[in-house]
Enzyme design. Structure first.
Site, mmCIF file in Angstrom:
data_model
loop_
_atom_site.group_PDB
_atom_site.id
_atom_site.type_symbol
_atom_site.label_atom_id
_atom_site.label_comp_id
_atom_site.label_asym_id
_atom_site.label_seq_id
_atom_site.Cartn_x
_atom_site.Cartn_y
_atom_site.Cartn_z
ATOM 1 N N LYS A 1 31.762 49.231 29.694
ATOM 2 C CA LYS A 1 32.933 48.709 30.400
ATOM 3 C C LYS A 1 33.943 48.139 29.418
ATOM 4 O O LYS A 1 33.584 47.594 28.375
ATOM 5 C CB LYS A 1 32.519 47.620 31.394
ATOM 6 N N GLU B 1 34.136 38.434 41.333
ATOM 7 C CA GLU B 1 33.554 39.645 41.907
ATOM 8 C C GLU B 1 32.106 39.822 41.448
ATOM 9 O O GLU B 1 31.769 39.566 40.282
ATOM 10 C CB GLU B 1 34.381 40.870 41.519
ATOM 11 N N ARG C 1 44.358 36.070 39.956
ATOM 12 C CA ARG C 1 45.576 36.223 40.754
ATOM 13 C C ARG C 1 45.183 36.251 42.226
ATOM 14 O O ARG C 1 43.990 36.292 42.543
ATOM 15 C CB ARG C 1 46.268 37.545 40.401
#
Length: 455
Positions: free
Chosen positions: A158, A275, A292
């Site tokens: 990632k 998340e 955000r």
């Protein structure tokens, strides 16, 4: 409280911030590109400034033009919305240097949480569960291979910066790991200007679970519970709902509380979403933090009654959070679908052009956040999302039924949209039974009336 806020964004999120400003007695200012000169949100602002050509890199991504627009219009704060420069620490820093309040976290907090490698380090310290994997960015491929062998394949490579599936590759063997690390580096460098990548354990059949949090500049942070966004395609969310169905209440509370603690540890002011992926045992592992307001924030607003955008503005103005954790309760169930100007029958091809018909749904518990209307011409230059349809009901079954009816009422033409796809999702047995993971939509599309090209 601020006197005037410049909204450094477009479309439905610009309209959403305008509404929050009006309710707070704050004057909203918009910016727009040449392609957005007729944007319906502009007429709702007190003032609007053209900041450049249609291309984002020449308009919405030009920091100096946004700052100039704020100074010319006398704005004392800037709300970045989502996308564009909303997670750009340099932009937040320039705002601070120019004595303009950035409605969001400090550059330091954004850098800390926005970089996935640094964020994982802080998460470990604050007790937030994270995936096993490399401690930092990959510098030695042999060391990365050693870690992968220890935690077991498959693993995922990632990008430390960015998201949306870019710079992300799954490796099911050491050979694939060695082959894909450099490819992921190059992809991440091209997409985000940062080629740092890392390796962590990959879950095959995970669900996507995210916790909404918000903090202030007085050391307070709370969670607003969670959302399930497992219904997605190519890492792009299609349907979001809250609460997440079928999750053990004790585990839900632990992960929500750990997310709030992570935000508190980062000295974070503003809205953030932590998340997670959840495995079949309902064990959670943190993916990243979005620094955000998110597209799906209305889902949380519907079940908690908290106005997230107004709260963003209040804490940025120096106010303490207007609520404590014990004040936040969950009421019923909410579902949001993204209305994109895309053709699901043609590989989700984006659609630009004139909307001739626009009939919005209504009724109890139905909310539509959209800048589109009849006579609006969708430009080809930006994201294809033209609205979000959100419903609320006392139960999940009631919310699904309400969403089905709202979608049947919703008419947009002649351009194709994802309304037809969402109707099929609401009728899908797997969705109705919450028997899904992050790959279920792609499996379903491939096995039914769509060709593999649609996936």
């Amino acid at each position: 409280m601020f006197k005037r806020i410049l909204i450094a964004n477009r479309g439905e999120i610009a309209l959403r911030v305008i509404r929050a400003c009006r309710e707070l007695g704050v004057s909203p200012v918009c910016v727009y590109s040449v392609a957005d000169r007729d944007g319906p949100w502009i007429e709702q602002a007190d003032e609007a400034v053209c900041i450049g050509p249609a291309a984002s890199k020449e308009s919405y991504l030009r920091i100096e033009r946004l700052i100039a627009a704020a100074e010319v219009t006398g704005a004392d704060a800037i709300h970045p919305g989502y996308g564009f420069l909303s997670e750009n620490a340099s932009f937040a820093g320039v705002c601070r240097d120019c004595n303009i309040t950035f409605i969001g976290p400090s550059p330091e907090a954004m850098n800390l949480l926005g970089d996935k490698v640094n964020c994982k380090r802080l998460a470990r310290q604050s007790g937030t569960p994270v995936f096993p994997g490399t401690e930092g960015g990959i510098e030695d491929i042999d060391e990365a291979a050693k870690v992968a062998n220890e935690i077991g394949y498959p693993v995922i490579i990632k990008a430390s910066a960015g998201g949306g599936g870019r710079g992300m590759r799954v490796a099911r063997s050491e050979a694939e790991l060695r082959e894909n690390v450099e490819k992921a580096r190059q992809e991440a460098l091209a997409a985000f200007g940062n080629g740092t990548v890392y390796v962590e354990k990959y879950l095959e059949n995970a669900r996507h679970f995210e916790v909404q949090t918000i903090g202030d500049n007085h050391g307070n942070a709370v969670h607003l519970f969670e959302r399930d966004c497992s219904s997605q395609r190519r890492h792009q969310k299609l349907v979001e709902e809250a609460p997440s169905p079928g999750v053990d209440p004790a585990k839900r509370m632990r992960v929500c509380e750990s997310a709030a603690e992570l935000i508190r540890s980062a000295k974070y002011c503003g809205a953030a979403t932590v998340e997670f992926l959840m495995d079949k045992k309902q064990d959670f592992y943190m993916l990243e933090v979005n620094t955000r307001v998110q597209v799906e924030h209305p889902v949380t607003e519907m079940i908690t009654g908290v106005d997230i955008v107004q709260t963003q503005i209040r804490v940025a103005a120096g106010e303490p959070l207007p609520m404590q954790q014990q004040d936040i309760k969950v009421n019923g169930h909410a579902i949001e679908v993204r209305i994109n100007a895309e053709d699901p029958d043609k590989n989700f091809m984006p659609q630009a052009g004139l909307i001739e018909t626009f009939v919005a749904p209504g009724g109890p518990g139905v909310r539509l956040d959209s800048h589109a209307r009849a006579g609006y011409r969708i430009p080809p230059n930006y994201d294809s999302m033209i609205g979000k349809l959100i419903v609320h009901g006392p139960t999940r079954a009631a919310a699904i039924a309400r969403m089905r009816q709202a979608l049947n009422e919703f008419k947009i033409g002649p351009l194709p949209t994802t309304i037809s796809l969402h109707k099929r999702i609401m009728d899908n047995t797997e969705f109705q039974n919450a028997d899904f993971d992050i790959h279920w939509v792609e499996r379903w599309l491939k096995s039914n009336d769509h060709s593999s090209a649609a996936v």
